[in-house]
Design a protein around this motif. Structure first.
Motif, PDB file in Angstrom:
ATOM      1  N   ALA A 217       0.835  -1.194   0.000  1.00 41.09           N
ATOM      2  CA  ALA A 217       0.000   0.000   0.000  1.00 41.09           C
ATOM      3  C   ALA A 217       0.871   1.246   0.000  1.00 41.09           C
ATOM      4  CB  ALA A 217      -0.881  -0.035   1.247  1.00 41.09           C
ATOM      5  N   ILE A 218       0.234   2.395  -0.131  1.00 41.49           N
ATOM      6  CA  ILE A 218       0.948   3.675  -0.146  1.00 41.49           C
ATOM      7  C   ILE A 218       1.347   4.065   1.274  1.00 41.49           C
ATOM      8  CG2 ILE A 218       0.649   6.152  -0.586  1.00 41.49           C
ATOM      9  CD1 ILE A 218      -1.288   5.289  -2.877  1.00 41.49           C
ATOM     10  N   LEU A 219       2.571   4.509   1.439  1.00 41.41           N
ATOM     11  CA  LEU A 219       3.049   4.993   2.741  1.00 41.41           C
ATOM     12  C   LEU A 219       2.544   6.419   2.946  1.00 41.41           C
ATOM     13  CD1 LEU A 219       4.846   4.857   5.287  1.00 41.41           C
ATOM     14  CD2 LEU A 219       6.732   5.662   3.869  1.00 41.41           C
ATOM     15  N   GLU A 220       1.809   6.643   4.033  1.00 39.83           N
ATOM     16  CA  GLU A 220       1.306   7.977   4.341  1.00 39.83           C
ATOM     17  C   GLU A 220       2.248   8.679   5.317  1.00 39.83           C
ATOM     18  OE1 GLU A 220      -2.724  10.250   5.928  1.00 39.83           O
ATOM     19  OE2 GLU A 220      -2.563   8.091   6.113  1.00 39.83           O
ATOM     20  N   ASP A 221       2.627   9.907   4.999  1.00 38.77           N
ATOM     21  CA  ASP A 221       3.553  10.673   5.838  1.00 38.77           C
ATOM     22  C   ASP A 221       2.756  11.485   6.857  1.00 38.77           C
ATOM     23  OD1 ASP A 221       5.577  12.119   6.980  1.00 38.77           O
ATOM     24  OD2 ASP A 221       6.005  13.351   5.223  1.00 38.77           O
TER      25      ASP A 221
ATOM     26  N   TYR B  46      -0.745   2.678   4.377  1.00 35.87           N
ATOM     27  CA  TYR B  46      -0.268   2.280   5.702  1.00 35.87           C
ATOM     28  C   TYR B  46       0.633   3.383   6.251  1.00 35.87           C
ATOM     29  CZ  TYR B  46       4.237   1.326   3.514  1.00 35.87           C
ATOM     30  OH  TYR B  46       5.425   1.464   2.847  1.00 35.87           O
ATOM     31  N   HIS B  47       0.944   3.317   7.543  1.00 35.32           N
ATOM     32  CA  HIS B  47       1.867   4.264   8.162  1.00 35.32           C
ATOM     33  C   HIS B  47       2.370   3.663   9.471  1.00 35.32           C
ATOM     34  CE1 HIS B  47      -1.895   5.125  10.284  1.00 35.32           C
ATOM     35  NE2 HIS B  47      -2.436   5.462   9.133  1.00 35.32           N
ATOM     36  N   PRO B  48       3.532   4.113   9.941  1.00 34.34           N
ATOM     37  CA  PRO B  48       4.087   3.553  11.182  1.00 34.34           C
ATOM     38  C   PRO B  48       3.241   3.866  12.414  1.00 34.34           C
ATOM     39  CG  PRO B  48       5.746   4.856   9.993  1.00 34.34           C
ATOM     40  CD  PRO B  48       4.432   5.114   9.337  1.00 34.34           C
ATOM     41  N   GLU B  49       2.455   4.924  12.358  1.00 33.08           N
ATOM     42  CA  GLU B  49       1.674   5.363  13.518  1.00 33.08           C
ATOM     43  C   GLU B  49       0.470   4.455  13.783  1.00 33.08           C
ATOM     44  OE1 GLU B  49       4.014   8.718  11.987  1.00 33.08           O
ATOM     45  OE2 GLU B  49       2.676   7.275  11.044  1.00 33.08           O
ATOM     46  N   TYR B  50       0.069   4.394  15.056  1.00 35.30           N
ATOM     47  CA  TYR B  50      -1.215   3.793  15.409  1.00 35.30           C
ATOM     48  C   TYR B  50      -2.317   4.727  14.911  1.00 35.30           C
ATOM     49  CZ  TYR B  50       1.400   0.914  18.768  1.00 35.30           C
ATOM     50  OH  TYR B  50       2.289   0.048  19.356  1.00 35.30           O
ATOM     51  N   GLU B  51      -3.486   4.177  14.615  1.00 40.94           N
ATOM     52  CA  GLU B  51      -4.597   5.020  14.166  1.00 40.94           C
ATOM     53  C   GLU B  51      -5.907   4.568  14.813  1.00 40.94           C
ATOM     54  OE1 GLU B  51      -5.004   6.235  10.001  1.00 40.94           O
ATOM     55  OE2 GLU B  51      -7.047   5.435  10.042  1.00 40.94           O
ATOM     56  N   LEU B  52      -6.596   5.535  15.414  1.00 35.61           N
ATOM     57  CA  LEU B  52      -7.939   5.309  15.953  1.00 35.61           C
ATOM     58  C   LEU B  52      -8.910   6.094  15.076  1.00 35.61           C
ATOM     59  CD1 LEU B  52      -9.695   4.112  18.266  1.00 35.61           C
ATOM     60  CD2 LEU B  52      -9.361   6.279  19.483  1.00 35.61           C
TER      61      LEU B  52
ATOM     62  N   LEU C 117      -9.213   0.536  15.970  1.00 32.75           N
ATOM     63  CA  LEU C 117      -7.830   0.883  16.308  1.00 32.75           C
ATOM     64  C   LEU C 117      -6.904   0.023  15.461  1.00 32.75           C
ATOM     65  CD1 LEU C 117      -5.735   2.369  18.149  1.00 32.75           C
ATOM     66  CD2 LEU C 117      -5.950   0.416  19.724  1.00 32.75           C
ATOM     67  N   LEU C 118      -5.987   0.671  14.736  1.00 31.24           N
ATOM     68  CA  LEU C 118      -5.068  -0.037  13.849  1.00 31.24           C
ATOM     69  C   LEU C 118      -3.633   0.083  14.344  1.00 31.24           C
ATOM     70  CD1 LEU C 118      -6.502   1.258  10.460  1.00 31.24           C
ATOM     71  CD2 LEU C 118      -7.091  -0.853  11.659  1.00 31.24           C
ATOM     72  N   GLY C 119      -2.898  -1.018  14.241  1.00 30.31           N
ATOM     73  CA  GLY C 119      -1.502  -1.031  14.650  1.00 30.31           C
ATOM     74  C   GLY C 119      -0.585  -0.453  13.585  1.00 30.31           C
ATOM     75  N   SER C 120       0.693  -0.444  13.884  1.00 28.89           N
ATOM     76  CA  SER C 120       1.709   0.120  13.005  1.00 28.89           C
ATOM     77  C   SER C 120       1.813  -0.645  11.689  1.00 28.89           C
ATOM     78  CB  SER C 120       3.060   0.086  13.734  1.00 28.89           C
ATOM     79  OG  SER C 120       4.081   0.587  12.909  1.00 28.89           O
ATOM     80  N   ASN C 121       1.854   0.115  10.590  1.00 26.02           N
ATOM     81  CA  ASN C 121       2.082  -0.421   9.239  1.00 26.02           C
ATOM     82  C   ASN C 121       1.055  -1.450   8.781  1.00 26.02           C
ATOM     83  OD1 ASN C 121       4.428   1.136   8.687  1.00 26.02           O
ATOM     84  ND2 ASN C 121       5.637  -0.247   9.956  1.00 26.02           N
ATOM     85  N   LEU C 122      -0.156  -1.345   9.288  1.00 21.74           N
ATOM     86  CA  LEU C 122      -1.238  -2.233   8.856  1.00 21.74           C
ATOM     87  C   LEU C 122      -1.998  -1.563   7.714  1.00 21.74           C
ATOM     88  CD1 LEU C 122      -2.934  -4.810   9.325  1.00 21.74           C
ATOM     89  CD2 LEU C 122      -4.251  -3.526  11.035  1.00 21.74           C
ATOM     90  N   PRO C 123      -1.968  -2.123   6.491  1.00 21.78           N
ATOM     91  CA  PRO C 123      -2.644  -1.452   5.367  1.00 21.78           C
ATOM     92  C   PRO C 123      -4.158  -1.434   5.550  1.00 21.78           C
ATOM     93  CG  PRO C 123      -1.808  -3.608   4.699  1.00 21.78           C
ATOM     94  CD  PRO C 123      -1.286  -3.356   6.072  1.00 21.78           C
TER      95      PRO C 123
END
Length: 284
Positions: free
Chosen positions: A7-11, A37-43, A69-75
């Motif tokens: 997937a695309i890396l989001e900055d 995806y991105h390294p950050e957690y996302e809610l 809630l999504l973990g790190s680098n989960l597309p």
């Protein structure tokens, strides 16, 4: 040769500016397909919207109140057009491991730590009024209150029952190679699933042989192409069975199935009940 999709890396670092984490209200006519995806957690909390939520190898229908809630680098992506003129609306909170790590060292944070570890596959929650109001308020809060409120939200969520989203067998491989390919393919499938889409047709979109495309797609989504397509069609059929008075025969053809018997067979396999039983159970 093994083809690995990504997937695309989001900055997010540049998006959040000088803030410790990124919290914002996202209001658009509809959620566009953007597999990223991105390294950050996302809610993410869906205030208003409906469509399909894809997380790892999971493909599920979502509507108002979806809380994940999504973990790190989960597309992942949320995608869907509204049936009315009301904008789709979400609150998104993204925070890095560097931000949350000092809090996780505290004994009082053990439940938050466990929750974040489980988020590697993505987890969904039943949203309640108190947590929802805190999440919505966070997008407009400033200063130290933002940090205190985020920790409070995570603490409250860590005490709730959760449901894992992606499967145990899903292994995310972070790579920018082929990121445009999978977006192109999935967007095409989403926009055309109600038509007959041949394997040759989708393979041609990304200039792969049918054999290589099958390997590429299975690695990308955790599903075969035909299973992915059928799952999308069945999820759309579920929505129409509940939200419309259309006949089962009409729904099967609108969702891209060539025969009613094949639709019934796939539906039973995916949902464990017949379309008519599904409709009756959801509309009682």
């Amino acid at each position: 040769q093994l083809i690995v999709m990504k997937a695309i890396l989001e900055d997010i670092k540049s998006n959040k500016g000088t803030s410790s984490f990124h919290a914002f209200r996202y209001q658009v006519p509809y959620f566009q397909f953007k597999w990223h995806y991105h390294p950050e957690y996302e809610l993410t909390y869906i205030v208003k919207g409906k469509g399909y939520r894809i997380v790892g190898d999971s493909y599920e229908y979502f509507t108002d109140g979806d809380l994940v809630l999504l973990g790190s680098n989960l597309p992942h992506t949320w995608s869907g057009k509204s049936n009315d003129d009301i904008d789709s609306d979400a609150v998104v909170i993204q925070f890095s491991n560097e931000f949350i790590a000092p809090f996780l060292e505290l004994n009082e944070s053990i439940s938050i730590k466990n929750m974040l570890e489980n988020a590697i596959r993505g987890i969904s929650f039943e949203a309640d009024v108190s947590i929802v109001s805190k999440i919505i308020d966070l997008s407009t809060t400033n200063g130290m209150d933002r940090i205190i409120n985020l920790i409070s939200i995570l603490d409250n969520l860590s005490k709730k029952q959760t449901k894992s989203i992606a499967s145990n067998t899903f292994h995310n491989v972070v790579s920018k190679k082929n990121e445009m390919r999978i977006n192109k393919v999935c967007l095409y499938i989403q926009n055309n699933f109600y038509n007959k889409i041949s394997l040759k047709e989708v393979a041609g979109l990304v200039y792969l042989t049918e054999s290589n495309f099958c390997k590429f797609f299975k690695k990308a989504t955790g599903k075969t192409y035909s299973d992915y397509l059928n799952e999308l069609r069945i999820n759309e059929a579920c929505r129409l069975l509940v939200q419309s008075d259309k006949s089962i025969n009409q729904i099967s053809f609108e969702c891209g199935f060539e025969t009613l018997s094949y639709f019934n067979r796939v539906f039973l396999n995916k949902k464990g009940v017949t379309p008519s039983k599904y409709r009756n159970s959801k509309t009682i």
